[in-house]
Design a protein around this motif. Structure first.
Motif, PDB file in Angstrom:
ATOM      1  N   ALA A  46      31.233  30.740 -16.482  1.00 35.19           N
ATOM      2  CA  ALA A  46      30.248  31.821 -16.372  1.00 35.19           C
ATOM      3  C   ALA A  46      29.705  31.957 -14.952  1.00 35.19           C
ATOM      4  O   ALA A  46      29.210  33.025 -14.578  1.00 35.19           O
ATOM      5  CB  ALA A  46      29.114  31.596 -17.358  1.00 35.19           C
ATOM      6  N   THR A  47      29.803  30.899 -14.147  1.00 32.85           N
ATOM      7  CA  THR A  47      29.338  30.991 -12.758  1.00 32.85           C
ATOM      8  C   THR A  47      30.357  31.706 -11.877  1.00 32.85           C
ATOM      9  O   THR A  47      30.024  32.120 -10.773  1.00 32.85           O
ATOM     10  CB  THR A  47      29.058  29.588 -12.164  1.00 32.85           C
ATOM     11  N   VAL A  48      31.582  31.850 -12.374  1.00 33.50           N
ATOM     12  CA  VAL A  48      32.660  32.463 -11.591  1.00 33.50           C
ATOM     13  C   VAL A  48      32.931  33.904 -12.012  1.00 33.50           C
ATOM     14  O   VAL A  48      33.206  34.765 -11.189  1.00 33.50           O
ATOM     15  CB  VAL A  48      33.960  31.633 -11.731  1.00 33.50           C
ATOM     16  N   VAL A  49      32.850  34.166 -13.304  1.00 32.19           N
ATOM     17  CA  VAL A  49      33.190  35.493 -13.827  1.00 32.19           C
ATOM     18  C   VAL A  49      32.315  35.800 -15.038  1.00 32.19           C
ATOM     19  O   VAL A  49      32.004  34.908 -15.821  1.00 32.19           O
ATOM     20  CB  VAL A  49      34.695  35.590 -14.191  1.00 32.19           C
ATOM     21  N   SER A  50      31.922  37.055 -15.168  1.00 33.80           N
ATOM     22  CA  SER A  50      31.128  37.484 -16.316  1.00 33.80           C
ATOM     23  C   SER A  50      32.070  37.818 -17.472  1.00 33.80           C
ATOM     24  O   SER A  50      32.958  38.657 -17.330  1.00 33.80           O
ATOM     25  CB  SER A  50      30.301  38.714 -15.935  1.00 33.80           C
ATOM     26  N   THR A  51      31.910  37.128 -18.591  1.00 39.27           N
ATOM     27  CA  THR A  51      32.768  37.362 -19.755  1.00 39.27           C
ATOM     28  C   THR A  51      31.918  37.464 -21.009  1.00 39.27           C
ATOM     29  O   THR A  51      30.719  37.197 -20.989  1.00 39.27           O
ATOM     30  CB  THR A  51      33.765  36.202 -19.967  1.00 39.27           C
ATOM     31  N   ASN A  52      32.573  37.796 -22.105  1.00 41.47           N
ATOM     32  CA  ASN A  52      31.915  37.687 -23.405  1.00 41.47           C
ATOM     33  C   ASN A  52      32.241  36.298 -23.967  1.00 41.47           C
ATOM     34  O   ASN A  52      33.037  35.549 -23.390  1.00 41.47           O
ATOM     35  CB  ASN A  52      32.360  38.820 -24.346  1.00 41.47           C
ATOM     36  N   VAL A  53      31.632  35.948 -25.069  1.00 36.02           N
ATOM     37  CA  VAL A  53      31.805  34.603 -25.626  1.00 36.02           C
ATOM     38  C   VAL A  53      33.249  34.343 -26.045  1.00 36.02           C
ATOM     39  O   VAL A  53      33.785  33.258 -25.802  1.00 36.02           O
ATOM     40  CB  VAL A  53      30.841  34.379 -26.821  1.00 36.02           C
ATOM     41  N   LEU A  54      33.894  35.325 -26.636  1.00 33.82           N
ATOM     42  CA  LEU A  54      35.275  35.135 -27.094  1.00 33.82           C
ATOM     43  C   LEU A  54      36.213  34.872 -25.918  1.00 33.82           C
ATOM     44  O   LEU A  54      37.060  33.972 -25.971  1.00 33.82           O
ATOM     45  CB  LEU A  54      35.737  36.357 -27.888  1.00 33.82           C
ATOM     46  N   THR A  55      36.059  35.622 -24.853  1.00 30.11           N
ATOM     47  CA  THR A  55      36.891  35.419 -23.665  1.00 30.11           C
ATOM     48  C   THR A  55      36.611  34.062 -23.044  1.00 30.11           C
ATOM     49  O   THR A  55      37.541  33.325 -22.684  1.00 30.11           O
ATOM     50  CB  THR A  55      36.650  36.547 -22.645  1.00 30.11           C
ATOM     51  N   ALA A  56      35.348  33.712 -22.908  1.00 31.66           N
ATOM     52  CA  ALA A  56      34.985  32.407 -22.339  1.00 31.66           C
ATOM     53  C   ALA A  56      35.555  31.272 -23.185  1.00 31.66           C
ATOM     54  O   ALA A  56      36.067  30.278 -22.647  1.00 31.66           O
ATOM     55  CB  ALA A  56      33.466  32.282 -22.232  1.00 31.66           C
ATOM     56  N   ASP A  57      35.499  31.421 -24.491  1.00 28.76           N
ATOM     57  CA  ASP A  57      36.041  30.398 -25.404  1.00 28.76           C
ATOM     58  C   ASP A  57      37.550  30.258 -25.213  1.00 28.76           C
ATOM     59  O   ASP A  57      38.067  29.147 -25.121  1.00 28.76           O
ATOM     60  CB  ASP A  57      35.705  30.787 -26.840  1.00 28.76           C
ATOM     61  N   SER A  75      43.860  42.492 -22.668  1.00 26.57           N
ATOM     62  CA  SER A  75      42.437  42.591 -22.374  1.00 26.57           C
ATOM     63  C   SER A  75      42.258  42.382 -20.879  1.00 26.57           C
ATOM     64  O   SER A  75      42.565  41.309 -20.359  1.00 26.57           O
ATOM     65  CB  SER A  75      41.649  41.528 -23.148  1.00 26.57           C
ATOM     66  N   GLU A  76      41.768  43.392 -20.203  1.00 25.60           N
ATOM     67  CA  GLU A  76      41.546  43.298 -18.768  1.00 25.60           C
ATOM     68  C   GLU A  76      40.572  42.161 -18.453  1.00 25.60           C
ATOM     69  O   GLU A  76      40.764  41.395 -17.511  1.00 25.60           O
ATOM     70  CB  GLU A  76      40.993  44.629 -18.256  1.00 25.60           C
ATOM     71  N   LEU A  77      39.528  42.045 -19.260  1.00 25.75           N
ATOM     72  CA  LEU A  77      38.524  40.996 -19.063  1.00 25.75           C
ATOM     73  C   LEU A  77      39.145  39.609 -19.199  1.00 25.75           C
ATOM     74  O   LEU A  77      38.939  38.731 -18.359  1.00 25.75           O
ATOM     75  CB  LEU A  77      37.376  41.167 -20.059  1.00 25.75           C
ATOM     76  N   LEU A  78      39.933  39.414 -20.236  1.00 27.76           N
ATOM     77  CA  LEU A  78      40.578  38.123 -20.456  1.00 27.76           C
ATOM     78  C   LEU A  78      41.558  37.810 -19.325  1.00 27.76           C
ATOM     79  O   LEU A  78      41.566  36.690 -18.793  1.00 27.76           O
ATOM     80  CB  LEU A  78      41.310  38.096 -21.800  1.00 27.76           C
ATOM     81  N   GLU A  79      42.352  38.774 -18.954  1.00 28.86           N
ATOM     82  CA  GLU A  79      43.332  38.548 -17.891  1.00 28.86           C
ATOM     83  C   GLU A  79      42.654  38.229 -16.556  1.00 28.86           C
ATOM     84  O   GLU A  79      43.088  37.340 -15.826  1.00 28.86           O
ATOM     85  CB  GLU A  79      44.273  39.747 -17.770  1.00 28.86           C
ATOM     86  N   ARG A  80      41.547  38.908 -16.258  1.00 26.13           N
ATOM     87  CA  ARG A  80      40.822  38.640 -15.016  1.00 26.13           C
ATOM     88  C   ARG A  80      40.212  37.233 -15.035  1.00 26.13           C
ATOM     89  O   ARG A  80      40.350  36.470 -14.078  1.00 26.13           O
ATOM     90  CB  ARG A  80      39.735  39.686 -14.781  1.00 26.13           C
ATOM     91  N   ALA A  81      39.568  36.882 -16.143  1.00 30.77           N
ATOM     92  CA  ALA A  81      38.950  35.551 -16.249  1.00 30.77           C
ATOM     93  C   ALA A  81      40.004  34.451 -16.197  1.00 30.77           C
ATOM     94  O   ALA A  81      39.818  33.436 -15.519  1.00 30.77           O
ATOM     95  CB  ALA A  81      38.132  35.456 -17.538  1.00 30.77           C
ATOM     96  N   ALA A  82      41.105  34.647 -16.892  1.00 31.89           N
ATOM     97  CA  ALA A  82      42.177  33.651 -16.902  1.00 31.89           C
ATOM     98  C   ALA A  82      42.779  33.486 -15.507  1.00 31.89           C
ATOM     99  O   ALA A  82      43.031  32.369 -15.054  1.00 31.89           O
ATOM    100  CB  ALA A  82      43.249  34.040 -17.916  1.00 31.89           C
ATOM    101  N   THR A  83      42.992  34.589 -14.823  1.00 32.48           N
ATOM    102  CA  THR A  83      43.544  34.525 -13.468  1.00 32.48           C
ATOM    103  C   THR A  83      42.614  33.759 -12.538  1.00 32.48           C
ATOM    104  O   THR A  83      43.051  32.885 -11.787  1.00 32.48           O
ATOM    105  CB  THR A  83      43.799  35.946 -12.919  1.00 32.48           C
ATOM    106  N   LEU A  84      41.324  34.062 -12.583  1.00 32.15           N
ATOM    107  CA  LEU A  84      40.352  33.359 -11.740  1.00 32.15           C
ATOM    108  C   LEU A  84      40.290  31.869 -12.054  1.00 32.15           C
ATOM    109  O   LEU A  84      40.052  31.046 -11.176  1.00 32.15           O
ATOM    110  CB  LEU A  84      38.970  33.981 -11.884  1.00 32.15           C
TER     111      LEU A  84
END
Length: 96
Positions: A46-57, A75-84
């Motif tokens: 959460a300190t690196v990327v803003s996600t929802n709970v499901l994506t963070a999980d 999911s653009e959000l999931l792909e961005r968080a996973a890449t980071l």
């Protein structure tokens, strides 16, 4: 007695029923990550990327288990968080 799931299962073609049975036959490769392991990773994420709970999980679980994320819906959000987070993702067509 028949429930909603068993009725839907009974309505599947034989080859789909066989696939579901095969997937359920060996559940030994399924792991549950304890919240005490997962939550700190989710917090750090959460300190690196803003996600929802499901994506963070999903991303935190992949990090803890050293595993890729495989999805059938992009999911653009999931792909961005996973890449980071350095977690590989893979898209598969439904039914694969």
């Amino acid at each position: 007695m028949e429930g909603a799931l068993s009725r839907r299962f009974a309505g599947l073609p034989d080859h789909r029923q066989a696939l579901v049975r095969a997937q359920l036959a060996d559940l030994s490769d399924i792991e549950i990550v304890a919240p005490k392991e997962l939550v700190p990773v989710m917090s750090a994420l959460a300190t690196v990327v803003s996600t929802n709970v499901l994506t963070a999980d999903a991303v935190a679980s992949a990090l803890v288990l050293d595993a890729p994320i495989v999805v059938s819906t992009r999911s653009e959000l999931l792909e961005r968080a996973a890449t980071l987070a350095g977690v590989p993702t893979r898209h598969v067509a439904r039914g694969d």
